[in-house]
Design a protein around this motif. Structure first.
Motif, PDB file in Angstrom:
ATOM      1  N   ASP A   1       9.680  12.431   1.596  1.00 51.80           N
ATOM      2  CA  ASP A   1      10.565  13.611   1.696  1.00 51.80           C
ATOM      3  C   ASP A   1       9.989  14.785   0.916  1.00 51.80           C
ATOM      4  O   ASP A   1      10.029  15.938   1.363  1.00 51.80           O
ATOM      5  CB  ASP A   1      11.963  13.286   1.163  1.00 51.80           C
ATOM      6  N   ASP A   2       9.490  14.441  -0.274  1.00 46.23           N
ATOM      7  CA  ASP A   2       8.929  15.457  -1.154  1.00 46.23           C
ATOM      8  C   ASP A   2       7.726  16.133  -0.486  1.00 46.23           C
ATOM      9  O   ASP A   2       7.594  17.359  -0.476  1.00 46.23           O
ATOM     10  CB  ASP A   2       8.465  14.761  -2.455  1.00 46.23           C
ATOM     11  N   ARG A   3       6.868  15.296   0.094  1.00 54.25           N
ATOM     12  CA  ARG A   3       5.667  15.796   0.779  1.00 54.25           C
ATOM     13  C   ARG A   3       6.067  16.681   1.959  1.00 54.25           C
ATOM     14  O   ARG A   3       5.538  17.768   2.147  1.00 54.25           O
ATOM     15  CB  ARG A   3       4.845  14.603   1.275  1.00 54.25           C
ATOM     16  N   GLN A   4       7.037  16.199   2.729  1.00 52.66           N
ATOM     17  CA  GLN A   4       7.507  16.938   3.893  1.00 52.66           C
ATOM     18  C   GLN A   4       8.089  18.290   3.463  1.00 52.66           C
ATOM     19  O   GLN A   4       7.872  19.307   4.119  1.00 52.66           O
ATOM     20  CB  GLN A   4       8.562  16.095   4.632  1.00 52.66           C
ATOM     21  N   GLY A   5       8.838  18.249   2.357  1.00 54.03           N
ATOM     22  CA  GLY A   5       9.437  19.482   1.826  1.00 54.03           C
ATOM     23  C   GLY A   5       8.373  20.494   1.444  1.00 54.03           C
ATOM     24  O   GLY A   5       8.482  21.688   1.768  1.00 54.03           O
TER      25      GLY A   5
ATOM     26  N   GLU B   1       3.026  22.592  11.434  1.00 56.44           N
ATOM     27  CA  GLU B   1       2.966  21.425  10.532  1.00 56.44           C
ATOM     28  C   GLU B   1       2.068  20.354  11.142  1.00 56.44           C
ATOM     29  O   GLU B   1       1.240  19.753  10.450  1.00 56.44           O
ATOM     30  CB  GLU B   1       4.366  20.859  10.295  1.00 56.44           C
ATOM     31  N   GLY B   2       2.228  20.124  12.453  1.00 57.23           N
ATOM     32  CA  GLY B   2       1.402  19.128  13.149  1.00 57.23           C
ATOM     33  C   GLY B   2      -0.064  19.515  13.151  1.00 57.23           C
ATOM     34  O   GLY B   2      -0.948  18.694  12.893  1.00 57.23           O
ATOM     35  N   VAL B   3      -0.315  20.796  13.417  1.00 57.29           N
ATOM     36  CA  VAL B   3      -1.695  21.298  13.460  1.00 57.29           C
ATOM     37  C   VAL B   3      -2.351  21.140  12.079  1.00 57.29           C
ATOM     38  O   VAL B   3      -3.508  20.721  11.962  1.00 57.29           O
ATOM     39  CB  VAL B   3      -1.680  22.781  13.917  1.00 57.29           C
ATOM     40  N   LEU B   4      -1.583  21.444  11.030  1.00 56.19           N
ATOM     41  CA  LEU B   4      -2.112  21.307   9.671  1.00 56.19           C
ATOM     42  C   LEU B   4      -2.364  19.837   9.313  1.00 56.19           C
ATOM     43  O   LEU B   4      -3.339  19.514   8.631  1.00 56.19           O
ATOM     44  CB  LEU B   4      -1.129  21.911   8.663  1.00 56.19           C
TER      45      LEU B   4
ATOM     46  N   ASN C   1       7.007  34.914  10.226  1.00 57.08           N
ATOM     47  CA  ASN C   1       7.441  35.456  11.528  1.00 57.08           C
ATOM     48  C   ASN C   1       7.638  34.378  12.597  1.00 57.08           C
ATOM     49  O   ASN C   1       8.011  34.691  13.720  1.00 57.08           O
ATOM     50  CB  ASN C   1       6.402  36.464  12.050  1.00 57.08           C
ATOM     51  N   GLY C   2       7.349  33.125  12.263  1.00 55.42           N
ATOM     52  CA  GLY C   2       7.448  32.050  13.258  1.00 55.42           C
ATOM     53  C   GLY C   2       8.864  31.492  13.358  1.00 55.42           C
ATOM     54  O   GLY C   2       9.612  31.486  12.380  1.00 55.42           O
ATOM     55  N   SER C   3       9.193  30.987  14.549  1.00 56.55           N
ATOM     56  CA  SER C   3      10.498  30.339  14.739  1.00 56.55           C
ATOM     57  C   SER C   3      10.418  28.919  14.186  1.00 56.55           C
ATOM     58  O   SER C   3       9.340  28.450  13.797  1.00 56.55           O
ATOM     59  CB  SER C   3      10.852  30.312  16.219  1.00 56.55           C
ATOM     60  N   LYS C   4      11.552  28.205  14.222  1.00 56.58           N
ATOM     61  CA  LYS C   4      11.573  26.827  13.705  1.00 56.58           C
ATOM     62  C   LYS C   4      10.575  25.956  14.477  1.00 56.58           C
ATOM     63  O   LYS C   4       9.807  25.190  13.900  1.00 56.58           O
ATOM     64  CB  LYS C   4      12.991  26.260  13.844  1.00 56.58           C
ATOM     65  N   ILE C   5      10.586  26.124  15.796  1.00 52.23           N
ATOM     66  CA  ILE C   5       9.697  25.296  16.640  1.00 52.23           C
ATOM     67  C   ILE C   5       8.223  25.633  16.376  1.00 52.23           C
ATOM     68  O   ILE C   5       7.376  24.746  16.315  1.00 52.23           O
ATOM     69  CB  ILE C   5      10.081  25.405  18.132  1.00 52.23           C
ATOM     70  N   ASP C   6       7.940  26.930  16.174  1.00 54.62           N
ATOM     71  CA  ASP C   6       6.550  27.319  15.872  1.00 54.62           C
ATOM     72  C   ASP C   6       6.096  26.699  14.556  1.00 54.62           C
ATOM     73  O   ASP C   6       4.962  26.249  14.423  1.00 54.62           O
ATOM     74  CB  ASP C   6       6.431  28.848  15.772  1.00 54.62           C
TER      75      ASP C   6
ATOM     76  N   PHE D   1       5.375  25.442   2.535  1.00 56.11           N
ATOM     77  CA  PHE D   1       4.073  26.115   2.693  1.00 56.11           C
ATOM     78  C   PHE D   1       4.011  26.850   4.027  1.00 56.11           C
ATOM     79  O   PHE D   1       3.623  28.018   4.088  1.00 56.11           O
ATOM     80  CB  PHE D   1       2.935  25.095   2.578  1.00 56.11           C
ATOM     81  N   VAL D   2       4.426  26.145   5.089  1.00 51.98           N
ATOM     82  CA  VAL D   2       4.357  26.750   6.430  1.00 51.98           C
ATOM     83  C   VAL D   2       5.313  27.944   6.522  1.00 51.98           C
ATOM     84  O   VAL D   2       4.965  28.990   7.080  1.00 51.98           O
ATOM     85  CB  VAL D   2       4.655  25.698   7.533  1.00 51.98           C
ATOM     86  N   ALA D   3       6.494  27.815   5.924  1.00 57.49           N
ATOM     87  CA  ALA D   3       7.459  28.936   5.947  1.00 57.49           C
ATOM     88  C   ALA D   3       6.887  30.146   5.201  1.00 57.49           C
ATOM     89  O   ALA D   3       7.122  31.292   5.581  1.00 57.49           O
ATOM     90  CB  ALA D   3       8.768  28.495   5.312  1.00 57.49           C
TER      91      ALA D   3
END
Lengths: 123, 373
Positions: free
Chosen positions: B111-115, B137-140, B127-132, B120-122
Motif C-alpha cells: 500500500d505504501d509503495r502504491q501510495g 503508473e503501468g508505464v513506469l 494535467n492528466g486524468s485518473k485513467i491517464d 509521484f505520478v500526480a
C-alpha cells in the motif's frame, strides 16, 4: 542483428572451413602437392581459426535489425439490439464496453464488444 | 604422398623432433590453460550481447515513459531527472524470520509503495486524468522493471569478468532465455499500458464485465466495484477492478467484505483469472479447479482463503491458459473467445452446484486496463 547479415557471416565461416578441409585433403592425398604439404596444412589451420573468428566476432559488428510490429490490434463494434458487427483498427481511447452511440443498422445502442491482437501474416 | 601424420612426425631427424615437441607442447598448453578461458569467452559473448539488448530495452522504455508523461506534464518542467531518479525506487519486503503477521506487514508495504507511486505520478502529471495517471503508473512499472533487470544482469557480467569465474557466466547464460523473454514481454507490454489496450491478464475482468453488462455498480474495496445480478434465480455478486483504468484493485478485500457483510451466507465463490501455460499447452485453454485463483504477492489471496475457510464456502477456480508475454500484452483473439466459453461454463456450474435462492460471488481477477463494465 539482421538475418541477412547473420547469414552472410555464417556462409563465410562455412566457406572458410570447407576451404581448410580441401587444403587438408589436397595436402594429404594428392602427390603433386607433397612438396607443400606442411605449409598447406598450416594455411588450412589459419583458415579454420579465421572461420572461428568470423563466427565469434562477426555477430558483434552486425547492426541490429529494425524492429517491425508483429501484430495488429482490432476493435470489434457490436450492437445491444441487433447482430451488427463492425471491425476496424484500434484507435487510442477505445476500450471494451465503450458506448459508441446509435447503431448504424437498427439505431439501437452500439458499443465496443472486443479488442484483440491478431498476428500480421507475412506475404 | 604427404600424410596427416606429417604434422605428428615420428622420425629420427631433428626437424621432426622439434615439430613433434612444439605440437605436443602447444596441444597441452591449449588444453590445460586456455580450455576454460575459451569457454569463458563463449559464454561471456552471449551475456554481453544480452546485456547490450537489455540496456537498449531499458533506455527505450525510459524514453517511452518520458514521452507518455510529457503529454500531461506542465511545460518547462524537468521531468527527465525526476523520472530517471524514480526508476531506482525500491521497496523492502518485510522480515519473514518471524512469520507472524507477515502478510499484514506485506500489505502495508505494498500500500505504501502504491501510495508513493500515485503521489509521484500526480506530481509530474498534474494535467492528466485518473485513467491517464493509472496508465502512467503501468508505464513506469515497466521502465523500472527493465531498468532493474538490466542492472542485475550487468552486475553479474561485470562480476564474472572481474573474477574470471566460468560458473558465474554459465549460470547467467543458462537463465538468459527466460530473462530475455521476460524483458521483451515487459517492453512490448509498455505500449499496451500506454495506449490502454486490454491485456491478456484482463481476462477475469472481461468475464466479470460480460456478466455485469451495464448493470449498476457500487464500490466495495479499493479500485473494486461490484454489481448484484440474477443468474437462473440465484443472486450473484459480480466483482472486478474498476475499468478501464490500469488497476487490479483489492479483490481479496472485496470478497471478504461481501462475505462478512452477509455473515458468511454465500453458497460459492467463483474466481476467474489468467494463468501461465506450460510449453505445449494452447493459449486460451479453459481449465477448472478449486482454490483462490489470484496471482497477487499474498495478502489478497490470504483474505479469500481465510474468509472461505471461516465460513466453509467452496471456492471454484476457472483459469485461462496463456504465456507470460500474452498475459502482459494486448489480449489475443483466443483469449477473447475463451471469455465467452467461461461465461457459459460459469452459468452451467451455477445451475449444477447451487440451488435457486442461493447467493454466490463471481470474482473476475486481473488488470482491467481497457475493459470497462
Amino acid at each position: 542483428m539482421s538475418k541477412k547479415r547473420q547469414l552472410r557471416f555464417t556462409m563465410m565461416s562455412i566457406a572458410l572451413t570447407m576451404a581448410a578441409i580441401v587444403l587438408f585433403l589436397l595436402a594429404t592425398l594428392v602427390d603433386s602437392f607433397s612438396t607443400y604439404g606442411i605449409p598447406m596444412m598450416a594455411a588450412g589451420l589459419v583458415l579454420l581459426v579465421t572461420s572461428w573468428a568470423i563466427y565469434f566476432f562477426g555477430e558483434r559488428s552486425a547492426k541490429p535489425a529494425k524492429e517491425e510490429p508483429k501484430e495488429t490490434v482490432m476493435t470489434v463494434i457490436g450492437c445491444k439490439n441487433c447482430d451488427m458487427r463492425e471491425e476496424r483498427a484500434f484507435v487510442q481511447g477505445d476500450y471494451i464496453f465503450k458506448d459508441m452511440g446509435p447503431c448504424k443498422k437498427c439505431s439501437g445502442s452500439s458499443y465496443i464488444k472486443a479488442i484483440y491482437a491478431v498476428p500480421i501474416k507475412k506475404e | 604422398m604427404v600424410s596427416i601424420g606429417q604434422l605428428f612426425p615420428i622420425g629420427n631427424d631433428t626437424y621432426s623432433l622439434i615439430i613433434n615437441v612444439v605440437w605436443f607442447v602447444a596441444f597441452f598448453v591449449i588444453i590445460l590453460f586456455f580450455n576454460q578461458r575459451m569457454q569463458i569467452w563463449t559464454y561471456q559473448r552471449n551475456v554481453e550481447n544480452a546485456t547490450k539488448r537489455l540496456e537498449k530495452l531499458a533506455e527505450k522504455s525510459r524514453e517511452d515513459a518520458l514521452k507518455t508523461i510529457k503529454q500531461f506534464a506542465p511545460d518547462n518542467t524537468d521531468i527527465r531527472s525526476q523520472v530517471t531518479g524514480f526508476l531506482d525506487f525500491f521497496a523492502i519486503e518485510p522480515v519473514d524470520r518471524d512469520p507472524y503477521g507477515v502478510l499484514n506487514r506485506l500489505e502495508h508495504m505494498i500500500d505504501d509503495r502504491q501510495g508513493r507511486f500515485k503521489d509521484f505520478v500526480a506530481r509530474i502529471e498534474p494535467n492528466g486524468s485518473k485513467i491517464d495517471r493509472t496508465k502512467t503508473e503501468g508505464v513506469l512499472e515497466v521502465a523500472m522493471s527493465l531498468n532493474l533487470i538490466f542492472k542485475v544482469v550487468r552486475h553479474y557480467l561485470l562480476l564474472g569478468k572481474k573474477t574470471k569465474s566460468l560458473m558465474i557466466f554459465v549460470q547467467l547464460d543458462m537463465q538468459l532465455p527466460q530473462i530475455m523473454k521476460m524483458a521483451e514481454a515487459y517492453y512490448v507490454a509498455q505500449d499496451t499500458f500506454a495506449t490502454g489496450k486490454p491485456m491478456g491478464d484482463g481476462l477475469g475482468a472481461l468475464v466479470a464485465s460480460k456478466f455485469i453488462n451495464g448493470a449498476p455498480t457500487k464500490p466495495i474495496a479499493e479500485d473494486i466495484i461490484y454489481s448484484e445480478i440474477d443468474i437462473s434465480g440465484r443472486k450473484a455478486f459480480v466483482l472486478k477492478a474498476e475499468g478501464p483504468d490500469f488497476t487490479v484493485g483489492k479483490p481479496g478485500e472485496a470478497v471478504k467484505r461481501l462475505v462478512e457483510g452477509r455473515e458468511g451466507k454465500i453458497a460459492r465463490i467463483i474466481m476467474i483469472d489468467a494463468a501461465g501455460k506450460l510449453e505445449g499447452e494452447t493459449t486460451g485453454e479453459v481449465v477448472e479447479g478449486v482454490g483462490a485463483a489470484i496471482g497477487d504477492p499474498g495478502p489478497e489471496k490470504y483474505k479469500i482463503e481465510e474468509v472461505a475457510t471461516k465460513y466453509n464456502i467452496p471456492v471454484d477456480a476457472i483459469i485461462c491458459k496463456m504465456d507470460i508475454d500474452e498475459a502482459l500484452t494486448t489480449m489475443k483473439k483466443e483469449v477473447v473467445e475463451a471469455s465467452d466459453i467461461i461465461v457459459e461454463r460459469i452459468k452451467k456450474m451455477i445451475a449444477e452446484r447451487t440451488k435457486e435462492g442461493d447467493t454466490i460471488i463471481i470474482a473476475g481477477i486481473g488488470n482491467t486496463t481497457g475493459v470497462a463494465q
